[in-house]
Design a protein around this motif. Structure first.
Motif, short mmCIF file in Angstrom:
data_model
loop_
_atom_site.label_atom_id
_atom_site.label_comp_id
_atom_site.label_asym_id
_atom_site.label_seq_id
_atom_site.Cartn_x
_atom_site.Cartn_y
_atom_site.Cartn_z
N SER A 213 0.83 -1.22 0.00
CA SER A 213 0.00 0.00 0.00
C SER A 213 0.86 1.26 0.00
O SER A 213 0.41 2.33 0.42
CB SER A 213 -0.91 0.00 1.23
N ASP B 91 1.97 3.46 -2.25
CA ASP B 91 1.52 4.67 -2.95
C ASP B 91 0.29 5.29 -2.29
O ASP B 91 0.21 6.52 -2.11
CB ASP B 91 1.22 4.36 -4.41
N ALA B 92 -0.67 4.45 -1.91
CA ALA B 92 -1.87 4.96 -1.26
C ALA B 92 -1.53 5.59 0.08
O ALA B 92 -2.06 6.64 0.46
CB ALA B 92 -2.88 3.83 -1.09
N LEU B 93 -0.64 4.93 0.81
CA LEU B 93 -0.22 5.45 2.11
C LEU B 93 0.46 6.80 1.96
O LEU B 93 0.17 7.75 2.71
CB LEU B 93 0.73 4.46 2.78
N TYR B 94 1.30 6.92 0.94
CA TYR B 94 2.01 8.18 0.75
C TYR B 94 1.04 9.30 0.38
O TYR B 94 1.17 10.44 0.86
CB TYR B 94 3.07 8.04 -0.33
N SER B 95 0.05 9.01 -0.44
CA SER B 95 -0.93 10.03 -0.82
C SER B 95 -1.66 10.57 0.39
O SER B 95 -1.86 11.79 0.55
CB SER B 95 -1.92 9.45 -1.83
N VAL B 96 -2.07 9.66 1.27
CA VAL B 96 -2.78 10.06 2.49
C VAL B 96 -1.88 10.90 3.39
O VAL B 96 -2.28 11.95 3.92
CB VAL B 96 -3.30 8.82 3.24
#
Length: 379
Positions: free
Chosen positions: A219, A221-226
């Motif tokens: 996760s 990329d999703a974690l970084y976006s958040v």
């Protein structure tokens, strides 16, 4: 507290205690005695602090031990550059005190020792125009910027200051990563680096051994976006013991990375640095930042990020590794050694040796430091 330690223990114990206090103190340089330069001088060694500005405006701090206690002060001493790992800083290389720390061992063996501090660490948390407490863009970097911008700036300054033409390189963990990135993408320093010793230098991630981090990396990329949208762009900002900004728990970083946050060795980093490692773990690769298909086409001319080509590194490199390393597998080290034309893999002769033991275990002198010093003398 320090006075108590002086009475009950030796100087090195006090230095380690002060280092821990310094990291936990709110503010970058709030406790002056805890500066790395002062810690070195307290052990009876000469010390210098230098600053260099990168081409993109980061102000980096470097520390130097120009000579040891028993070695002569000459101007023609061979130069060694030490680069710390992720979340660490230059104090990693003095943490164990004069008897066991590699920086002191090298100085006493006749070397001019320089220690770098990557952008975003507490020692290099400055910029000519960006405020790290207000501008998120200060932390918009990965280990590639450290490799391509920070290292050359520090190398050039060090060589100009010493008048030397060559130097030896020693990098722990991410300190090995940035060496691999720089020298696979540029040959500018191939003739200037006499030899390199990478201590658990992280590169290939085809066989990453840590299950918890492998799962989390799915996760990335999703974690970084958040995190980016929420403003959690820095790991361990001054005064914090949390993994991501003010949230999270100390146990999370301890469990995932095997780091004792009370040790005094946590100096901060950009969240994006960690996520870049996460992308490579997820993809079982060693390559540049993944922007996503569309931006990758713009940036790299293809859908996937470009891999770092280790076959281009024409430097004598020794890859030191251990079997109990939760962040680097033996098989990946052997693959890197195979792909690099002048590389040798060397296994630490204690199977229980961990990723952090390179800077925290007293038997590192016998298992590693003495070997490196002899290798430098023979190179």
């Amino acid at each position: 507290m320090c006075a108590y330690v002086f009475v009950r223990a030796d100087m090195s114990a006090c230095i380690r205690a002060l280092t821990s206090v310094c990291v936990r103190a709110k503010g970058t340089f709030q406790i002056n005695i805890c500066e790395t330069k002062n810690l070195i001088e307290a052990e009876g060694y000469p010390a210098e602090k230098h600053h260099v500005v990168t081409k993109d405006g980061y102000i980096l701090e470097m520390h130097r031990i120009p000579f040891g206690k028993s070695s002569p002060n000459s101007r023609n001493r061979p130069v060694v550059f030490l680069m710390h790992g992720i979340l660490g800083a230059s104090n990693s290389f003095i943490y164990l005190g004069p008897e066991y720390s590699i920086a002191y061992n090298l100085a006493d063996a006749g070397y001019d020792v320089w220690m770098g501090n990557a952008r975003g660490t507490r020692n290099s948390r400055q910029h000519v125009s960006l405020n790290p407490d207000r501008n998120k863009s200060f932390f918009d970097f990965t280990f590639e910027e450290i490799a391509l911008d920070d290292l050359p700036s520090m190398f050039d300054y060090m060589l100009a200051h010493t008048g030397q033409q060559k130097f030896h390189y020693i990098g722990h963990s991410q300190g090995g990563t940035v060496f691999l990135v720089l020298n696979s993408m540029s040959s500018a320093y191939h003739s200037k680096i006499a030899s390199a010793h990478l201590l658990a230098g992280v590169g290939y991630q085809k066989n990453f051994p840590n299950y918890s981090l492998r799962t989390l990396a799915l996760s990335a990329d999703a974690l970084y976006s958040v995190l980016w949208l929420g403003g959690s762009v820095e790991l361990y900002p001054p005064g914090s013991t949390a993994m991501f900004g003010k949230s999270g728990s100390r146990g999370s970083i301890d469990d995932l990375f095997g780091i004792d946050t009370s040790s005094g060795l946590i100096a901060g980093a950009a969240t994006k640095q960690i996520v870049h490692f996460g992308q490579n773990i997820r993809d079982k690769a060693f390559r540049r930042w993944d922007y996503g298909y569309v931006q990758n086409l713009v940036k790299y001319g293809k859908l996937s990020p470009t891999s770092y080509d280790l076959s281009k590194i024409n430097i004598d490199v020794t890859l030191h590794y251990s079997l109990n390393d939760a962040l680097l597998s033996e098989s990946d080290v052997l693959l890197m050694a195979k792909d690099m034309p002048k590389a040798t893999a060397r296994k630490i002769s204690r199977d229980s040796f961990t990723h952090l033991d390179y800077v925290t275990s007293k038997d590192v002198k016998v298992l590693l430091n003495d070997y490196i010093i002899q290798a430098l003398r023979n190179s």
